[in-house]
Structure formats: C-alpha cells, structure tokens
Motif scaffolding. Structure first.
Motif, PDB file in Angstrom:
ATOM      1  N   LYS A 196       0.819  -1.322   0.229  1.00 58.79           N
ATOM      2  CA  LYS A 196       0.184  -0.211  -0.174  1.00 58.79           C
ATOM      3  C   LYS A 196       1.070   1.643   0.042  1.00 58.79           C
ATOM      4  N   MET A 197       0.549   2.220  -1.229  1.00 59.26           N
ATOM      5  CA  MET A 197       1.097   3.341  -0.910  1.00 59.26           C
ATOM      6  C   MET A 197       0.278   4.493  -0.899  1.00 59.26           C
ATOM      7  N   GLU A 198       0.620   5.100   0.006  1.00 63.59           N
ATOM      8  CA  GLU A 198      -0.229   6.848   0.185  1.00 63.59           C
ATOM      9  C   GLU A 198       0.427   7.593   0.854  1.00 63.59           C
ATOM     10  N   TRP A 199       0.661   9.034  -0.562  1.00 57.59           N
ATOM     11  CA  TRP A 199       0.099  10.119  -0.669  1.00 57.59           C
ATOM     12  C   TRP A 199       0.021  11.293  -0.121  1.00 57.59           C
ATOM     13  N   ILE A 200      -0.025  12.206   0.713  1.00 62.58           N
ATOM     14  CA  ILE A 200      -0.364  13.086   1.134  1.00 62.58           C
ATOM     15  C   ILE A 200       0.348  14.533   0.854  1.00 62.58           C
ATOM     16  N   LEU A 201      -0.284  15.289   0.293  1.00 60.52           N
ATOM     17  CA  LEU A 201       0.279  16.852  -0.937  1.00 60.52           C
ATOM     18  C   LEU A 201      -0.226  18.138  -0.351  1.00 60.52           C
ATOM     19  N   GLY A 202       0.869  18.384   0.404  1.00 60.62           N
ATOM     20  CA  GLY A 202       0.038  19.963   0.357  1.00 60.62           C
ATOM     21  C   GLY A 202       0.974  20.773  -0.650  1.00 60.62           C
ATOM     22  N   ASN A 247       5.339  29.802  -9.422  1.00 59.84           N
ATOM     23  CA  ASN A 247       4.955  28.372 -10.421  1.00 59.84           C
ATOM     24  C   ASN A 247       5.681  26.930 -10.289  1.00 59.84           C
ATOM     25  N   THR A 248       4.322  26.603 -10.480  1.00 60.47           N
ATOM     26  CA  THR A 248       4.642  25.076 -10.011  1.00 60.47           C
ATOM     27  C   THR A 248       3.942  24.158 -11.216  1.00 60.47           C
ATOM     28  N   VAL A 249       5.046  23.004 -10.851  1.00 60.97           N
ATOM     29  CA  VAL A 249       5.182  21.790 -11.860  1.00 60.97           C
ATOM     30  C   VAL A 249       5.471  20.297 -11.168  1.00 60.97           C
ATOM     31  N   ALA A 250       3.771  19.204 -10.720  1.00 53.12           N
ATOM     32  CA  ALA A 250       4.223  18.674  -9.692  1.00 53.12           C
ATOM     33  C   ALA A 250       3.642  17.109 -10.568  1.00 53.12           C
ATOM     34  N   ASN A 251       4.208  15.851 -10.735  1.00 51.29           N
ATOM     35  CA  ASN A 251       3.644  14.905 -11.316  1.00 51.29           C
ATOM     36  C   ASN A 251       3.772  14.023  -9.988  1.00 51.29           C
ATOM     37  N   ASN A 252       2.703  13.579  -9.616  1.00 54.12           N
ATOM     38  CA  ASN A 252       2.691  12.137  -9.038  1.00 54.12           C
ATOM     39  C   ASN A 252       2.284  10.934  -9.106  1.00 54.12           C
ATOM     40  N   THR A 253       3.036   9.459  -9.447  1.00 58.30           N
ATOM     41  CA  THR A 253       2.601   8.640  -9.968  1.00 58.30           C
ATOM     42  C   THR A 253       3.136   7.119  -8.989  1.00 58.30           C
ATOM     43  N   THR A 254       1.709   6.802  -8.755  1.00 52.74           N
ATOM     44  CA  THR A 254       1.984   4.895  -8.151  1.00 52.74           C
ATOM     45  C   THR A 254       1.629   3.964  -8.799  1.00 52.74           C
ATOM     46  N   ILE A 255       2.744   3.285  -9.767  1.00 52.48           N
ATOM     47  CA  ILE A 255       2.950   1.821 -10.403  1.00 52.48           C
ATOM     48  C   ILE A 255       2.023   0.583 -10.130  1.00 52.48           C
ATOM     49  N   LEU A 256       0.754   0.145  -9.514  1.00 52.23           N
ATOM     50  CA  LEU A 256       0.509  -0.951  -8.979  1.00 52.23           C
ATOM     51  C   LEU A 256       1.042  -2.058  -9.479  1.00 52.23           C
ATOM     52  N   GLN A 257       1.992  -2.833  -9.062  1.00 51.88           N
ATOM     53  CA  GLN A 257       2.388  -3.830  -9.997  1.00 51.88           C
ATOM     54  C   GLN A 257       2.264  -5.031  -9.645  1.00 51.88           C
ATOM     55  N   GLY A 258       1.751  -4.920  -8.483  1.00 51.01           N
ATOM     56  CA  GLY A 258       0.967  -6.854  -8.150  1.00 51.01           C
ATOM     57  C   GLY A 258       0.368  -6.237  -7.367  1.00 51.01           C
ATOM     58  N   SER A 270      -2.800  -5.036  -4.728  1.00 52.27           N
ATOM     59  CA  SER A 270      -2.203  -4.299  -4.391  1.00 52.27           C
ATOM     60  C   SER A 270      -3.124  -2.589  -4.107  1.00 52.27           C
ATOM     61  N   ILE A 271      -2.645  -1.756  -3.624  1.00 59.00           N
ATOM     62  CA  ILE A 271      -2.975   0.206  -3.689  1.00 59.00           C
ATOM     63  C   ILE A 271      -2.534   1.170  -3.545  1.00 59.00           C
ATOM     64  N   ALA A 272      -3.259   1.857  -4.071  1.00 56.21           N
ATOM     65  CA  ALA A 272      -3.183   3.648  -3.542  1.00 56.21           C
ATOM     66  C   ALA A 272      -3.863   4.584  -3.545  1.00 56.21           C
ATOM     67  N   GLU A 273      -2.906   5.246  -2.164  1.00 55.18           N
ATOM     68  CA  GLU A 273      -4.077   6.057  -2.164  1.00 55.18           C
ATOM     69  C   GLU A 273      -3.568   7.838  -2.129  1.00 55.18           C
ATOM     70  N   THR A 274      -3.793   9.319  -3.231  1.00 56.84           N
ATOM     71  CA  THR A 274      -3.361  10.336  -3.087  1.00 56.84           C
ATOM     72  C   THR A 274      -5.007  11.233  -2.367  1.00 56.84           C
ATOM     73  N   LYS A 275      -3.999  11.518  -1.932  1.00 58.05           N
ATOM     74  CA  LYS A 275      -4.927  13.252  -1.286  1.00 58.05           C
ATOM     75  C   LYS A 275      -3.691  14.302  -1.773  1.00 58.05           C
ATOM     76  N   SER A 276      -4.190  15.489  -1.906  1.00 57.16           N
ATOM     77  CA  SER A 276      -3.573  16.460  -2.708  1.00 57.16           C
ATOM     78  C   SER A 276      -4.659  17.526  -2.276  1.00 57.16           C
ATOM     79  N   ILE A 277      -4.259  18.753  -2.302  1.00 60.25           N
ATOM     80  CA  ILE A 277      -4.703  20.021  -1.980  1.00 60.25           C
ATOM     81  C   ILE A 277      -3.197  21.194  -2.136  1.00 60.25           C
ATOM     82  N   SER A 278      -4.230  22.011  -3.000  1.00 64.85           N
ATOM     83  CA  SER A 278      -2.736  23.740  -3.470  1.00 64.85           C
ATOM     84  C   SER A 278      -4.111  24.452  -3.412  1.00 64.85           C
ATOM     85  N   VAL A 279      -3.050  25.653  -3.324  1.00 59.23           N
ATOM     86  CA  VAL A 279      -4.386  26.975  -2.839  1.00 59.23           C
ATOM     87  C   VAL A 279      -3.194  27.862  -4.512  1.00 59.23           C
TER      88      VAL A 279
END
Length: 432
Positions: free
Chosen positions: A253-259, A265-276, A279-288
């Motif tokens: 299990k992979m969990e991302w929590i991003l603020g 100026n911002t560039v962000a790329n967040n990637t999860t590869i569920l190989q198995g 497998s589980i991925a959770e991504t929570k992000s906020i931006s202002v």
C-alpha cells in the motif's frame, strides 16, 4: 553552442562536486549522462501549460552552507517547520548542504537506514545503486536529466523486512540566496511487510531566481505500507518542479498526502505503479493558487496487478489571477482484472480572473474492472455564506471557514502534528 556554454555550470563543476563528496564512479557517470541528455531532450509536454519561459536551468547548483550541531541552532525558517525539542529523526538540507541530521537509535537497532544521500552513496552504495533511477529515469525529459546532473542532496530511507517504524521520519529542504538551487533525490525502500511514514517540507528564504527540482522514488515491497506526506511553501521567486513515483508489489500500500502551498510557478507529477496483485494506492492532495502563479498538478495511477485498487482526491482553491490545472489519470492495463480505480478533482473559485481546469482521465484496456471519476469547478455557495453570516460571522470569515472545511479532509491526514499545523498556517496565509 555547447551545453556547457549555455548553462551556468559544466561537467567540470559537476565532477568536482561529485569527487568532493566521495561519490562512487557509477554515480558520476550517471550525472554526466544526465548533463548530456539535458542538452538533447525536450521539456515535458504538460496539459494546457507552457513552461519554456520558466527558469529551467539558470541557477548555481552547488551553493553550500555550514552545519549546526543541534536542532535548536537551525535558522528560524526551518525551526518553524519542526519541533526542535522533540524531533528524533530529521535531515535538514539548505541548497547543496546537509546542515543537520539525526536518527533515532531505535531505528538503527531495527536495521533501518535513514541518512542523507551523499552518506548513503558512500556507505551503502550497492544498495542505493540497485534502486536509484529505476522508477524515475534520468532521460525521461529535460527536467529529469537536469535533476540527475546536478542533484545536490537528498534522503535514503531503507526499512528491512517485517520492520515497522512507529514514528515518522522527517526532512526539511530549504532554498535561499540569489540563483540558488535545491535538488534533492529521495529514495525510499520498504521491504516486505514493513511499514514507514516519511514527511518532508520545502521552504525558501530570501533570494531571487531560485529553483527546486526534486525527485522521490518509492519501492513498496510485498505487504508493506509506505506513507509519504509533503508540504511545499516556496516563494514567488522559486520555480518548483517535483516528480514523485512509487512502485508497489503484491498486497502493498502506497499513500501520498500532498500540500502544494507554493506562491510561485509549480509543476508536480505524482505517479503510483501498482505492479502486484492486490496492491493499493491512495493519493490526497490540496493546492491554493494566488497572485499570478501557474500550477500544473498531475496525479496518476497505473494498474498492472489484478485486484489492485486506487483512490485519488485532489482539491484546489483559486483566487486572484492564478491558474491551476489538475490532471487525474487512472490507467488500467490489459490483464489487470478486477482492478478498481476512482478519482475526484474539485476546484473552488474565489475570483472571476482565476482559472481552474479539472481533467479526469480514465484509460482502460481491460473489461473486468471498475473505474469512476468526478470533477467540479465552482464558486463558494452563497447559501452557505448566508447561513454563517446569519449567525454573526462576517462574510470574509464565512468564506474562510467554508474553504478550510473544503480542504481539511486532506490536511487532517498529515501524520505529524507540527507539519499539520504549519500547513494550516500556510493556508491561512495564502487565503488572507
């Protein structure tokens, strides 16, 4: 014109820095290959965002700072991100220097490695070489090539099989000074059935024309759980590029929590590869978004294993003349039977001049799966404002409460109280 002439650094400067840090030969070779590729590759193609006029490579990469002996001696900007009296496992990097680090003795007794990248290359070179640069390739595009060439620090976190780290480990990255660069590479390896939480924050001091170019690579072993939380609060003088990627094995299990609280100026790329399988991925992000800043934020999950699951939630608040592009991509590969991927992108608009685009994308090459998405772009509800104002609250405070309530489900997930409080303070600052 050669790459060395175009850039404000060359192969000689890179080689000198590498040798000064006693890096292994294979890592210097990787650096020089990155420099060569940077002169040949194009910038990444981003949805509705052009970055060719941004500061990509005009920086001085190896500006150094002196070390301190205790957390209490760190500068006030950094101390504002931590509890200096109680933090046990911490790495602080300013530009190209690790100015402070500590690791809890209990971690060492468990066989956990938590150290800066330069030390890891010297003391655990074979282990680092096995994983570094295999999920985020150096030659993907110009930004990853530049990162590889001038990486000036980072973190190595290794958790052995069956070990659970009960207290989060932390890092703070600071960029300060004219033309400064912070370019850390964070490598996290969690062996089978292990568990760990890593938290970092990015801050900027005084200076102009600064750049942050960071990479995070995470390897989640079978049955392991990794949580990564990151809060970025960089100024308008910083162009920020971040590329985070995780590979997850069976039942991991992979969990991302991003603020994303940057003012620039911002560039962000967040990637999860569920190989198995499973497998589980959770991504929570906020931006202002405030002022005239531009943000391009992508969350992506690739389903390869059967019975894999993903859940992505992205929330943004836009004001002034800011622009934010939220991309959510769920890719279910052929053979990923019984996969389940859901995503939601929600943007709250506070200004007529602000722009927010929510782009949910489902790419499905398998029939026996579940997938869904939701997206919304809207303004603060007048009914909600009226309800709060009828109870004696001013309109400004009513809007603020609604916005904080909109974002708080993600903020509340930050695993370290001090970081959680700092994120809330950053929200208060950006929202006035």
């Amino acid at each position: 014109m050669s790459v060395d002439i175009q850039l404000r650094f060359d192969s000689e400067a890179i080689t000198e820095f590498s040798k000064a840090n006693s890096e292994p030969a294979w890592f210097l070779e990787k650096r020089l290959a990155g420099l060569k590729a940077a002169g040949e590759l194009q910038l990444p193609v981003l949805e509705k965002t052009k970055i060719d006029k941004w500061n990509i490579d005009q920086f001085v990469p190896f500006q150094t700072s002196g070390k301190v002996a205790t957390a209490q001696e760190l500068d006030d900007l950094v101390k504002g991100q931590i509890d200096a009296d109680s933090v046990k496992s911490l790495i602080v990097q300013k530009n190209a220097s690790v100015v402070f680090q500590s690791a809890d003795e209990e971690l060492k007794n468990q066989g956990v490695i938590f150290t800066d990248l330069a030390t890891a290359l010297k003391e655990h070179g074979e282990l680092v070489q096995k994983y570094l640069g295999t999920v985020v390739k150096y030659d993907e595009h110009k930004l990853t090539a530049l990162h590889t060439a001038v990486v000036n620090g980072g973190v190595f976190l290794y958790v052995p099989k069956n070990v659970e780290v009960s207290v989060p480990v932390q890092a703070v990255f600071e960029v300060a000074g004219d033309d400064a660069l912070v370019c850390p590479h964070v490598l996290i390896v969690a062996e089978a059935h292990s568990k760990v939480t890593y938290v970092d924050t990015y801050v900027s001091g005084e200076g102009k024309n600064m750049v942050a170019n960071s990479v995070v690579e995470v390897y989640v072993g079978a049955g392991a759980t990794v949580q990564v939380a990151s809060v970025r609060s960089l100024s308008t003088e910083v162009h920020d590029y971040s590329f985070r990627r995780a590979s997850v094995d069976r039942d991991g299990k992979m969990e991302w929590i991003l603020g994303e609280m940057n003012d620039g100026n911002t560039v962000a790329n967040n990637t999860t590869i569920l190989q198995g399988v499973g497998s589980i991925a959770e991504t929570k992000s906020i931006s202002v978004g405030t002022g005239s800043q531009r943000q391009n934020l992508t969350s992506q999950v690739q389903h390869i294993g059967t019975h894999s699951e993903s859940d992505m939630v992205s929330k943004a608040v836009m004001t002034d003349e800011a622009t934010s592009i939220l991309n959510g991509i769920t890719k279910i590969e052929k053979g990923a039977e019984k996969a389940n991927g859901v995503q939601a992108e929600n943007i709250l608009m506070l200004s007529e001049k602000a722009r927010g685009d929510a782009n949910p994308i489902l790419l499905i090459d398998e029939d026996d799966v579940k997938a869904g998405h939701a997206a919304s772009v809207g303004r603060v509800s007048e009914e909600s404002i009226y309800y709060l104002m009828s109870r004696g609250i001013t309109r400004q405070d009513a809007e603020r409460l609604i916005i904080l309530g909109f974002l708080d489900p993600v903020v509340a997930e930050i695993p370290v109280e001090e970081v959680r409080n700092r994120l809330r303070q950053a929200l208060e600052r950006k929202l006035g």
